[in-house]
Design an enzyme around this catalytic site. Structure first.
Site, PDB file in Angstrom:
ATOM      1  N   SER A 160      16.359 -17.523  46.645  1.00 41.80           N
ATOM      2  CA  SER A 160      16.627 -18.859  47.175  1.00 41.80           C
ATOM      3  C   SER A 160      17.513 -18.790  48.423  1.00 41.80           C
ATOM      4  O   SER A 160      17.136 -18.156  49.402  1.00 41.80           O
ATOM      5  CB  SER A 160      17.241 -19.733  46.079  1.00 41.80           C
ATOM      6  OG  SER A 160      17.267 -21.091  46.463  1.00 41.80           O
ATOM      7  N   MET A 161      18.707 -19.389  48.406  1.00 39.98           N
ATOM      8  CA  MET A 161      19.591 -19.247  49.567  1.00 39.98           C
ATOM      9  C   MET A 161      20.022 -17.795  49.767  1.00 39.98           C
ATOM     10  O   MET A 161      20.323 -17.382  50.889  1.00 39.98           O
ATOM     11  CB  MET A 161      20.812 -20.149  49.424  1.00 39.98           C
ATOM     12  CG  MET A 161      20.540 -21.594  49.729  1.00 39.98           C
ATOM     13  SD  MET A 161      22.074 -22.512  49.985  1.00 39.98           S
ATOM     14  CE  MET A 161      21.425 -24.157  50.270  1.00 39.98           C
ATOM     15  N   TRP A 185      15.076 -19.546  50.756  1.00 34.95           N
ATOM     16  CA  TRP A 185      15.304 -20.862  51.357  1.00 34.95           C
ATOM     17  C   TRP A 185      16.214 -20.699  52.566  1.00 34.95           C
ATOM     18  O   TRP A 185      17.267 -20.044  52.506  1.00 34.95           O
ATOM     19  CB  TRP A 185      15.964 -21.799  50.348  1.00 34.95           C
ATOM     20  CG  TRP A 185      16.105 -23.223  50.802  1.00 34.95           C
ATOM     21  CD1 TRP A 185      15.285 -24.270  50.510  1.00 34.95           C
ATOM     22  CD2 TRP A 185      17.164 -23.775  51.627  1.00 34.95           C
ATOM     23  NE1 TRP A 185      15.747 -25.425  51.089  1.00 34.95           N
ATOM     24  CE2 TRP A 185      16.902 -25.147  51.795  1.00 34.95           C
ATOM     25  CE3 TRP A 185      18.284 -23.222  52.249  1.00 34.95           C
ATOM     26  CZ2 TRP A 185      17.726 -25.983  52.538  1.00 34.95           C
ATOM     27  CZ3 TRP A 185      19.105 -24.055  52.998  1.00 34.95           C
ATOM     28  CH2 TRP A 185      18.822 -25.422  53.140  1.00 34.95           C
ATOM     29  N   ASP A 206       6.493 -24.017  44.042  1.00 37.87           N
ATOM     30  CA  ASP A 206       7.901 -24.132  44.431  1.00 37.87           C
ATOM     31  C   ASP A 206       8.123 -25.466  45.137  1.00 37.87           C
ATOM     32  O   ASP A 206       7.606 -25.708  46.222  1.00 37.87           O
ATOM     33  CB  ASP A 206       8.266 -22.970  45.362  1.00 37.87           C
ATOM     34  CG  ASP A 206       9.767 -22.858  45.589  1.00 37.87           C
ATOM     35  OD1 ASP A 206      10.476 -23.855  45.435  1.00 37.87           O
ATOM     36  OD2 ASP A 206      10.208 -21.741  45.950  1.00 37.87           O
ATOM     37  N   HIS A 238      10.082 -22.225  41.777  1.00 35.61           N
ATOM     38  CA  HIS A 238      11.161 -21.664  42.584  1.00 35.61           C
ATOM     39  C   HIS A 238      12.038 -20.709  41.772  1.00 35.61           C
ATOM     40  O   HIS A 238      12.645 -19.799  42.332  1.00 35.61           O
ATOM     41  CB  HIS A 238      12.019 -22.813  43.117  1.00 35.61           C
ATOM     42  CG  HIS A 238      13.144 -22.391  44.004  1.00 35.61           C
ATOM     43  ND1 HIS A 238      12.961 -21.888  45.266  1.00 35.61           N
ATOM     44  CD2 HIS A 238      14.497 -22.402  43.798  1.00 35.61           C
ATOM     45  CE1 HIS A 238      14.128 -21.605  45.812  1.00 35.61           C
ATOM     46  NE2 HIS A 238      15.078 -21.909  44.946  1.00 35.61           N
TER      47      HIS A 238
END
Length: 291
Positions: A160-161, A185, A206, A238
């Site tokens: 993700s991040m 992300w 996602d 996700h």
């Protein structure tokens, strides 16, 4: 379910690469002294445990400069020389426990892996990129296992991040050997600055980092990376990277082995792409083919 596509380079390039692997030739840039473990098979990279026995240690956040508490996983052997190093970042609001399953799995394949908590669970991708690099610097510079790690062969992974952070880290430190962002992300969708071989992993369902606005644009913009691939998990969300996942693990192993260890025996898995019978459902796969 989206139709499965294999958007590789020219067919001839794939055939040439596979022939190189079968023949055992080592192209320019490959160093067989870095190869660790036996010749791979589909089963060996799918396995939950590889050929190396592993151990782990925990580091408190009082001892980690530039990131939070961490867990380090490493092969127990000291007879095969040093190993490549990998740093793994969790995603937004998450702790290292959400991605810790990947640490021992990679270590058992011949890597020293540090999985860490971020300074704040709300840190953005740019900060997570800095923390990935800080974790690698700690791993190679002052950790208890520093003598087991080859500081010239390092990689970053993040969810993700944390995945957005892997791209930030690769941009800031081009000498990294590999980057793998599963369901990454980032508000920045274009990465022409990245010169690191990058495997982008997206998930078909996602809704946090949709493939159309994240993983596919990431892949498309990585034209200056020497090699790149995009794998889309079929019917996955996700949060697929937050639990043990054979598709993610096997492809990450093959990517790290090929580019951190320059092990051409793993090119076959990148060039041919994941098959449904071996890996489970994959709805999209695009790649260049390393010779």
């Amino acid at each position: 379910m989206r139709g499965r596509r294999l958007l590789t380079g020219a067919v001839a390039a794939t055939v040439t690469a596979l022939a190189t692997v079968v023949a055992g030739a080592s192209p320019a840039g490959a160093d067989e002294s870095w190869w660790r473990g036996p010749a791979p098979t589909q089963s060996s990279i799918n396995a939950t445990s590889g050929p190396f026995a592993t151990s782990s240690t925990t580091v408190s956040d009082f001892s980690t400069p530039g990131f939070g508490a961490a867990s380090i996983y490493h092969p127990t052997t000291t007879t095969q020389g040093t190993f490549g190093g990998v740093a793994i970042s969790p995603g937004y609001t998450a702790g290292r426990d959400t991605v810790a399953w990947l640490g021992p799995r990679l270590a058992s394949q011949g890597f020293v892996v540090i999985v860490f908590d971020t300074d704040s669970r709300y840190d953005q991708p740019s900060s997570r990129g800095d923390q990935l690099l800080a974790a690698l610097d700690y791993l190679t510079g002052s950790s208890a296992v520093r003598t087991r790690v080859d500081a010239s062969r390092l990689a970053v992974v993040g969810h993700s991040m944390g995945g957005g952070g892997t791209l930030e880290a690769a941009k800031d430190r081009p000498r990294l050997r590999a980057a793998v962002p599963p369901t990454g992300w980032n508000t920045d969708e274009t990465w022409p600055e990245v010169r690191t071989p990058t495997l982008v992993i997206g998930a078909e369902n996602d809704s946090v980092a949709p493939v159309g606005s994240h993983s596919i644009p990431f892949y498309d913009s990585l034209g200056n990376a020497p090699e790149r691939a995009h794998l889309e998990l079929d019917n996955a969300s996700h949060f697929a990277p937050n639990s043990s996942n054979t598709v993610i693990a096997a492809n990450t192993i093959a990517w790290l082995k090929r580019f951190v260890d320059t092990d051409t025996r793993y090119s076959q898995f990148i060039c041919s792409g994941p098959s449904v019978s071996a890996f489970g459902d994959v709805s999209d796969y695009r790649n260049t083919c390393p010779v």
